[in-house]
Structure formats: C-alpha cells, structure tokens
Scaffold this motif. Structure first.
Motif, PDB file in Angstrom:
ATOM      1  N   LEU A 146       3.706   9.293  -8.709  1.00 49.11           N
ATOM      2  CA  LEU A 146       2.410   8.800  -8.219  1.00 49.11           C
ATOM      3  C   LEU A 146       2.117   9.408  -6.851  1.00 49.11           C
ATOM      4  CD1 LEU A 146      -0.015   6.708  -8.099  1.00 49.11           C
ATOM      5  CD2 LEU A 146       1.575   5.178  -6.922  1.00 49.11           C
ATOM      6  N   LEU A 147       0.888   9.888  -6.707  1.00 50.59           N
ATOM      7  CA  LEU A 147       0.397  10.250  -5.371  1.00 50.59           C
ATOM      8  C   LEU A 147      -0.568   9.138  -4.955  1.00 50.59           C
ATOM      9  CD1 LEU A 147       0.062  12.138  -2.951  1.00 50.59           C
ATOM     10  CD2 LEU A 147      -1.662  13.404  -4.247  1.00 50.59           C
ATOM     11  N   PRO A 148      -0.139   8.265  -4.043  1.00 47.31           N
ATOM     12  CA  PRO A 148      -0.967   7.103  -3.716  1.00 47.31           C
ATOM     13  C   PRO A 148      -2.165   7.454  -2.843  1.00 47.31           C
ATOM     14  CG  PRO A 148       1.073   7.043  -2.442  1.00 47.31           C
ATOM     15  CD  PRO A 148       1.153   8.260  -3.332  1.00 47.31           C
ATOM     16  N   ALA A 149      -3.191   6.631  -2.940  1.00 44.06           N
ATOM     17  CA  ALA A 149      -4.340   6.748  -2.033  1.00 44.06           C
ATOM     18  C   ALA A 149      -3.979   6.089  -0.715  1.00 44.06           C
ATOM     19  CB  ALA A 149      -5.553   6.070  -2.654  1.00 44.06           C
ATOM     20  N   SER A 150      -4.781   6.362   0.295  1.00 39.11           N
ATOM     21  CA  SER A 150      -4.619   5.665   1.566  1.00 39.11           C
ATOM     22  C   SER A 150      -5.369   4.348   1.484  1.00 39.11           C
ATOM     23  CB  SER A 150      -5.196   6.528   2.686  1.00 39.11           C
ATOM     24  OG  SER A 150      -5.412   5.718   3.819  1.00 39.11           O
ATOM     25  N   GLN A 151      -4.816   3.331   2.132  1.00 39.08           N
ATOM     26  CA  GLN A 151      -5.499   2.040   2.127  1.00 39.08           C
ATOM     27  C   GLN A 151      -6.316   1.865   3.404  1.00 39.08           C
ATOM     28  OE1 GLN A 151      -6.149   0.095  -0.114  1.00 39.08           O
ATOM     29  NE2 GLN A 151      -5.912  -2.059   0.317  1.00 39.08           N
ATOM     30  N   THR A 152      -6.035   2.694   4.422  1.00 36.72           N
ATOM     31  CA  THR A 152      -6.665   2.482   5.729  1.00 36.72           C
ATOM     32  C   THR A 152      -7.827   3.432   6.015  1.00 36.72           C
ATOM     33  OG1 THR A 152      -4.920   3.865   6.649  1.00 36.72           O
ATOM     34  CG2 THR A 152      -4.634   1.493   6.824  1.00 36.72           C
ATOM     35  N   HIS A 153      -7.755   4.666   5.512  1.00 41.64           N
ATOM     36  CA  HIS A 153      -8.822   5.614   5.817  1.00 41.64           C
ATOM     37  C   HIS A 153     -10.041   5.358   4.938  1.00 41.64           C
ATOM     38  CE1 HIS A 153      -5.242   7.552   7.399  1.00 41.64           C
ATOM     39  NE2 HIS A 153      -6.039   8.214   8.212  1.00 41.64           N
ATOM     40  N   ASP A 154     -11.179   5.889   5.356  1.00 36.73           N
ATOM     41  CA  ASP A 154     -12.329   5.762   4.473  1.00 36.73           C
ATOM     42  C   ASP A 154     -12.374   6.962   3.533  1.00 36.73           C
ATOM     43  OD1 ASP A 154     -14.356   7.819   5.216  1.00 36.73           O
ATOM     44  OD2 ASP A 154     -14.263   6.804   7.166  1.00 36.73           O
TER      45      ASP A 154
END
Lengths: 99, 266
Positions: free
Chosen positions: B86-94
């Motif tokens: 899995l390549l996760p998304a960022s939770q903090t950036h827009d």
C-alpha cells in the motif's frame, strides 16, 4: 402486498419510478441543458409567441426528449383561439439539436 | 515487468470504491500477482484502515512527492501477502500537494515491479479525481443501483471519455437481490442500459463487509461470503478469465421464480 400482486408484479414498484426519474435526469445532464436553463428558454419562447398570438400559459409544456440517439426540445404550446376563445392544441417542435 | 495501472472511481462518495480497491488488491495478490494499492484521496485517507495497515504508516505519498523519502520507503507490505503493498495518502496535506505529473511518475515506477497498480480515487470530479486517473491504463467505475449513484457514474463516464482514457468498465456494488426481486431496486440490466458501458462485475450488499472493515482484514482473504466471491470473480475477469456472472444478481425475477418461491421450492 397481497399474494396476487406479488405473483404478477402488478404493484407499482419503486424501481419504475427510479428508472423514469433517472431517464429524465440523464437527458438533462447529457445535453448540458439543466432544468433552470430550460425554464429561461421556455419564458423566452412564450414572450416571442405572445407578441403574435395569445397562448395558454398554464398549459405550456416544453421538455427535452431523447430518442434514436438525438436529444430534442419539444414544445407543446396551446394557443387560445380568438374566434372560439378556447384552447386548441398545436404541437410544434421548436428546435432540434443533436447533443 | 510492466504492470497495469487501474483507477477505481465513482463520482459519488460512499459507493464502495475503497472497499473494492482493497478487496481486488487482496484477491489479485492471492492469485499470485504483485499488487500495489495507492490511496489517492489526499487529506482523507481510508484505504490504510480498510487494509488494516494504519498503524504501520511511516511515510506517505506526499512525502514521496516532496522528496522526503524514496517511493519504496513509503510502501507498506501486507503481513499476509508478500506481493501486496500500500502507498498511503497523506492525512494532513490538502489535495493539491500531489499533481498529475507526480502521479504519472509514481505509477510508471511502480509498474516496473507490479502486475497491478490499483488507485483508489477520491469522490468528486475535481483535482483529486483528475490526478487519480492521470496515470491510469484502465478505469473501473463503481456505482450502486441507486438514482443518485448512477447519475454520478454517468457524469464520470463522460469526463473519462473526454480524457481519452475511456470508456472504462463498471462494477455495480451493494446490490440487494431481495429488493431487486420485489421491484424496489434497479437491476443489473437497468443500470447497464442507462450507462451503456461494459460490466465487469456485480457485488451484493454484504454485512460481512462491515465486519471486515471493523477488523481491518479485507473480506477477500476468505471466499466464504457472497461479496467476497464477487470480488474474486472480478479479479479473475481482470486477468482475462471468462467468469460467468452470478445469476441471482443479474437475472430479473420471472413469474416462474416468484411461483417457486411462493411454493417454497427455492
């Protein structure tokens, strides 16, 4: 729902309503003519025709329809006849556009 | 190796994109393929949770794009299936932190050592969606048999065609056979008739999906439930196998079937 309507599927199922609503929504979406634009067109058509003849404003129907790969603007504009002073229906296809 | 990049998208949210991405990734990995799933929903990541990897994230896709780590440092390996990452998304950036060129570059690199790169697209038709399809070789559109979801799918199909990546294939998710039988839900044929697109699969509504999400173990690890079997069938169709559609999901109810059920023959 009783046993007969269940057996023969006579009840007006919500699927039929869903299909009809979806059909209309997709005609608007695909043609790029949302209901609010259709309303503007309708009012302008009424204004133009009213200059020449008296129309029955409450009975006017202007809709998009789709068949055989073409989207059509179909207008049904009842004209109030001055002689009999009653509505007589004239169906006119105001414009054809392929979308 | 040059893998296929497949973006899973829908337009409308809540139709099951993330669940389908996770389960197709697991099903394909169980079939021996190397798979990397990318969460393209920057700022609102969820694929990590569905795949049960949320506690093991060190770097995310924005770290990769901004050069804080190498792509391979951000990949999380599945504990059960060595070929699944899995390549996760960022939770903090827009969502503007990643652009289309970044996405294409990541996909190109991952294609080198994967058979499949599955991208979980965010809902909507804007930046995030455009990014998610930018690196795609193929597109899967997910809908449910509901007026709102089919309408959104129609819009998305139009947008995909405009990019030249079309037409894509369709998954109808969360179908309820009992509701279809009593005429209170659009069936497979209705949806296909409206959208005029190739059907890739139909997955039924299945409570086991929620249990699987609670546990963080995608349903596709086991094939014991209807939805899981549907996901495996879809995975095999992606591999080019001709898998027949499960009849309960695609057949409109006949009078004969209704009679049988009334007489408890079925």
């Amino acid at each position: 729902m009783n046993i007969f309507s269940r057996l023969f599927g006579k009840r007006k199922a919500s699927k039929a309503i869903a299909k009809e609503r979806l059909r209309l929504v997709l005609i608007h979406d695909r043609s790029g003519i949302p209901p609010e634009l259709l309303n503007i067109i309708k009012n302008e058509i009424i204004a133009i025709i009213s200059k020449h003849v008296k129309v029955d404003r409450d009975a006017i129907e202007i809709n998009l329809s789709h068949s055989q790969g073409r989207t059509r603007l179909v207008a049904d504009i009842p004209i109030i006849s001055p002689r009999h002073d009653q509505a007589t229906e004239h169906q006119e296809t105001v414009s054809h556009s392929e979308v | 190796m040059s893998g296929r990049v497949i973006t899973i998208t829908s337009g409308k949210g809540g139709v099951g994109k993330t669940t389908i991405t996770a389960n197709l990734a697991v099903a394909l990995a169980l079939l021996g393929r190397h798979v990397t799933a990318i969460d393209a929903d920057i700022g609102l990541r969820n694929l990590d949770v569905i795949m049960g990897m949320e506690s093991r994230i060190i770097y995310d896709i924005v770290d990769v794009v901004e050069g804080r780590c190498h792509l391979y440092q951000a990949l999380i390996r599945d504990k059960r299936l060595p070929g699944l990452h899995l390549l996760p998304a960022s939770q903090t950036h827009d969502k503007t932190a990643v652009n289309a060129e970044d996405m294409v570059a990541i996909c190109q690199e991952l294609k080198g050592d994967n058979d499949f790169v599955l991208i979980d697209s965010p809902a909507g038709i804007e930046h995030g969606f455009q990014n998610a399809i930018s690196g795609a070789d193929e597109i899967i559109i997910v809908t449910t048999p509901e007026v709102s979801a089919v309408r959104s799918a129609d819009r998305i199909i139009g947008l995909i065609e405009a990019t030249g990546k079309g037409p894509g294939r369709l998954i109808i998710n969360r179908l309820k056979p009992a509701m279809v039988r009593r005429g209170d839900m659009l069936d497979t044929f209705d949806v296909i008739e409206f959208l005029a697109i190739e059907l890739l699969g139909v997955a039924p509504e299945d409570e086991a999906i929620i249990v699987a999400a609670n546990r963080g173990i995608p349903l596709a690890y086991e094939q014991s439930t209807p939805a899981s079997r549907a996901f495996h069938n879809i995975a095999r169709r992606l591999l080019g196998e001709e898998v027949p559609f499960m009849s309960i999901f695609e057949q409109p109810d006949s009078i004969l079937n209704r009679l049988r059920r009334l007489m408890h023959l079925k």
